[in-house]
Structure formats: C-alpha cells, structure tokens
Design a protein around this motif. Structure first.
Motif, PDB file in Angstrom:
ATOM      1  N   ALA A 168      12.855   5.854  15.376  1.00 51.29           N
ATOM      2  CA  ALA A 168      12.840   4.345  15.048  1.00 51.29           C
ATOM      3  C   ALA A 168      11.483   3.736  15.775  1.00 51.29           C
ATOM      4  O   ALA A 168      11.600   2.441  16.170  1.00 51.29           O
ATOM      5  N   LYS A 169      10.285   4.220  15.656  1.00 48.95           N
ATOM      6  CA  LYS A 169       9.161   3.821  15.900  1.00 48.95           C
ATOM      7  C   LYS A 169       8.855   2.557  15.064  1.00 48.95           C
ATOM      8  O   LYS A 169       8.299   1.358  15.627  1.00 48.95           O
ATOM      9  N   SER A 170       8.802   2.472  13.789  1.00 46.69           N
ATOM     10  CA  SER A 170       8.513   1.449  12.919  1.00 46.69           C
ATOM     11  C   SER A 170       9.567   0.257  13.231  1.00 46.69           C
ATOM     12  O   SER A 170       8.980  -0.959  13.131  1.00 46.69           O
ATOM     13  N   ILE A 205      -2.116  -8.301  11.372  1.00 43.12           N
ATOM     14  CA  ILE A 205      -2.522  -7.407  10.203  1.00 43.12           C
ATOM     15  C   ILE A 205      -1.671  -6.269  10.391  1.00 43.12           C
ATOM     16  O   ILE A 205      -1.635  -5.512  11.540  1.00 43.12           O
ATOM     17  N   ILE A 206      -0.650  -5.773   9.529  1.00 40.62           N
ATOM     18  CA  ILE A 206       0.060  -4.633   9.368  1.00 40.62           C
ATOM     19  C   ILE A 206      -0.777  -3.639   8.404  1.00 40.62           C
ATOM     20  O   ILE A 206      -0.769  -4.079   7.157  1.00 40.62           O
ATOM     21  N   VAL A 207      -1.069  -2.447   8.795  1.00 38.77           N
ATOM     22  CA  VAL A 207      -1.804  -1.439   7.954  1.00 38.77           C
ATOM     23  C   VAL A 207      -0.901  -0.177   7.983  1.00 38.77           C
ATOM     24  O   VAL A 207      -0.809   0.376   9.036  1.00 38.77           O
ATOM     25  N   SER A 208      -0.850   0.262   6.611  1.00 34.82           N
ATOM     26  CA  SER A 208       0.023   1.344   6.414  1.00 34.82           C
ATOM     27  C   SER A 208      -1.070   2.243   5.462  1.00 34.82           C
ATOM     28  O   SER A 208      -2.242   2.082   5.125  1.00 34.82           O
ATOM     29  N   ALA A 209      -0.644   3.695   5.343  1.00 29.31           N
ATOM     30  CA  ALA A 209      -1.370   4.445   4.488  1.00 29.31           C
ATOM     31  C   ALA A 209      -1.495   3.795   3.007  1.00 29.31           C
ATOM     32  O   ALA A 209      -2.665   3.833   2.313  1.00 29.31           O
ATOM     33  N   THR A 210      -0.586   3.180   2.547  1.00 25.00           N
ATOM     34  CA  THR A 210      -0.740   2.412   1.346  1.00 25.00           C
ATOM     35  C   THR A 210      -0.314   1.003   1.760  1.00 25.00           C
ATOM     36  O   THR A 210       0.517   0.554   2.380  1.00 25.00           O
ATOM     37  N   ALA A 265      -0.158  -7.750   5.068  1.00 25.86           N
ATOM     38  CA  ALA A 265       0.160  -6.525   4.908  1.00 25.86           C
ATOM     39  C   ALA A 265      -1.204  -5.969   4.099  1.00 25.86           C
ATOM     40  O   ALA A 265      -1.658  -6.344   2.960  1.00 25.86           O
ATOM     41  N   LYS A 266      -1.622  -4.823   4.545  1.00 24.99           N
ATOM     42  CA  LYS A 266      -2.581  -4.006   3.923  1.00 24.99           C
ATOM     43  C   LYS A 266      -2.650  -2.553   3.785  1.00 24.99           C
ATOM     44  O   LYS A 266      -1.863  -1.814   4.735  1.00 24.99           O
ATOM     45  N   GLY A 267      -3.440  -1.955   3.141  1.00 23.22           N
ATOM     46  CA  GLY A 267      -3.269  -0.284   2.874  1.00 23.22           C
ATOM     47  C   GLY A 267      -4.649  -0.088   3.748  1.00 23.22           C
ATOM     48  O   GLY A 267      -5.734  -0.493   3.804  1.00 23.22           O
ATOM     49  N   SER A 268      -4.593   1.354   4.431  1.00 22.04           N
ATOM     50  CA  SER A 268      -5.538   1.752   5.192  1.00 22.04           C
ATOM     51  C   SER A 268      -6.862   2.027   4.529  1.00 22.04           C
ATOM     52  O   SER A 268      -7.944   1.732   5.087  1.00 22.04           O
ATOM     53  N   GLU A 269      -7.015   2.245   3.219  1.00 19.11           N
ATOM     54  CA  GLU A 269      -8.216   2.299   2.510  1.00 19.11           C
ATOM     55  C   GLU A 269      -8.806   0.985   1.939  1.00 19.11           C
ATOM     56  O   GLU A 269      -9.705   0.841   1.283  1.00 19.11           O
ATOM     57  N   GLN A 270      -8.036  -0.292   2.383  1.00 15.55           N
ATOM     58  CA  GLN A 270      -8.546  -1.370   1.772  1.00 15.55           C
ATOM     59  C   GLN A 270      -9.398  -2.031   2.782  1.00 15.55           C
ATOM     60  O   GLN A 270      -9.493  -1.578   4.095  1.00 15.55           O
ATOM     61  N   LYS A 271     -10.387  -2.818   2.321  1.00 14.77           N
ATOM     62  CA  LYS A 271     -11.354  -3.602   3.174  1.00 14.77           C
ATOM     63  C   LYS A 271     -10.470  -4.580   4.308  1.00 14.77           C
ATOM     64  O   LYS A 271      -9.812  -5.271   3.795  1.00 14.77           O
ATOM     65  N   ASP A 298       2.057   4.607  10.148  1.00 19.37           N
ATOM     66  CA  ASP A 298       1.744   5.731   9.158  1.00 19.37           C
ATOM     67  C   ASP A 298       0.443   5.501   8.461  1.00 19.37           C
ATOM     68  O   ASP A 298       0.614   5.306   7.215  1.00 19.37           O
ATOM     69  N   LEU A 299      -0.580   5.582   8.919  1.00 17.99           N
ATOM     70  CA  LEU A 299      -1.868   5.152   8.652  1.00 17.99           C
ATOM     71  C   LEU A 299      -2.370   6.410   7.727  1.00 17.99           C
ATOM     72  O   LEU A 299      -3.084   6.126   6.560  1.00 17.99           O
TER      73      LEU A 299
END
Length: 173
Positions: free
Chosen positions: A53-55, A76-81, A133-139, A157-158
């Motif tokens: 339950a880390k998230s 900012i919350i960043v995840s893989a997508t 909310a952002k994805g890790s490959e977004q600017k 979960d980057l």
C-alpha cells in the motif's frame, strides 16, 4: 510548523479510512515512510514489494496531508503513464469532493478547476492548492502556477515493465 508523520497518521485514521473495505490498522511501514517524507531530506525513495500500500500511504495520504495542512500548494504526481497518474489524482479528487467530514475539517470550499489531469481547490479563506497528473515521459520542465514552481513532486510507478527490462530505455530514463 512542518508536517509530521503523526499528523498524516491522524488524518489517515480519522478521515481517510472510511471508504476502504475491511480497513486494517496503519502498518508501521507507512509511519516509517511518512517519517522519511517529512524529514529534512529533499529526496526520498521508497521501494517495497507489491501489496504494501505504498501508493495509498504516499500518493494518497501524504499528498492530501501536504495540501490540506497547507504545507504545499503546487503538487505534481508522476507515473509511468499519464493514465496511471490520472487514476491517483482521481482518488484524491473523490476524497476532496465526497468526504464531507474532511471538507468541513479543512474548510475546503470549492473545486476551482477540475480536469482529468489537473485540480485546483480553494479553502474558505481564499487560499488555493493545485495537483497535476503527468506521465514520466511528458515534459515537466517549466511548469508554473501563480508564478511558482511545483513544491512537491511525487513519483509513483515511474517505470513500466518494458522500460525496466530494456537497458537503453532505463539509461535514457
């Protein structure tokens, strides 16, 4: 006064457990993570197997505590997508919209902006906070709101499975 692990634990126990089926007592591991995140360290990384339950502890409770106790204003919350981080943000928004006790305790008055990837919330005194909310490959460079840079970035979960297995993609990341 800086946010403490005890404050996050109190918030979690008193206001964030209600929607969970078969809620369990807060594990010591969560208190330990909150302690690290509330320390003077600028960067904290936590790793543990699935199911810990880390998230819930960090991306949900820690982020909410930071904005509700007015420790941070631009998160900012960043995840893989982006879709993953949108899910995390959606859970936070649900809490801010549906948890009447929480809204009353912290004088959350209104949602100023509500999009899939962005929420801005206003307190009774007019102060606001924003969570994106952002994805890790977004600017991420250059993000500003009200002439301020983000004051909290939470990565959850980057990396996706393909990225972890591919050395070139890992190195680029």
């Amino acid at each position: 006064m800086a946010l403490t692990a005890a404050q996050i634990h109190g918030l979690s126990e008193s206001h964030l457990k209600k929607p969970y089926d078969d809620a369990k007592p807060t594990p010591d591991f969560h208190k330990e993570m909150w302690g690290m995140c509330c320390s003077e360290m600028n960067q904290v990384a936590v790793s543990a197997p699935r199911g810990h339950a880390k998230s819930t502890a960090i991306t949900h409770a820690y982020v909410l505590a930071n904005v509700l106790f007015r420790e941070k204003k631009h998160v900012i919350i960043v995840s893989a997508t982006e879709a993953q981080s949108v899910n995390f943000l959606g859970d936070i928004k649900n809490e801010l919209i549906e948890n009447e006790d929480l809204r009353e305790l912290f004088d959350v008055r209104k949602i100023v902006k509500d999009s899939e990837t962005d929420v801005r919330v206003q307190f009774g005194d007019g102060e606001q906070f924003r969570i994106v909310a952002k994805g890790s490959e977004q600017k991420l460079r250059g993000l500003k709101w009200r002439n301020t840079r983000p004051d909290l970035i939470v990565g959850d979960d980057l990396e996706d499975d393909e990225q972890v297995l591919n050395k070139e993609r890992r190195d680029k990341f």
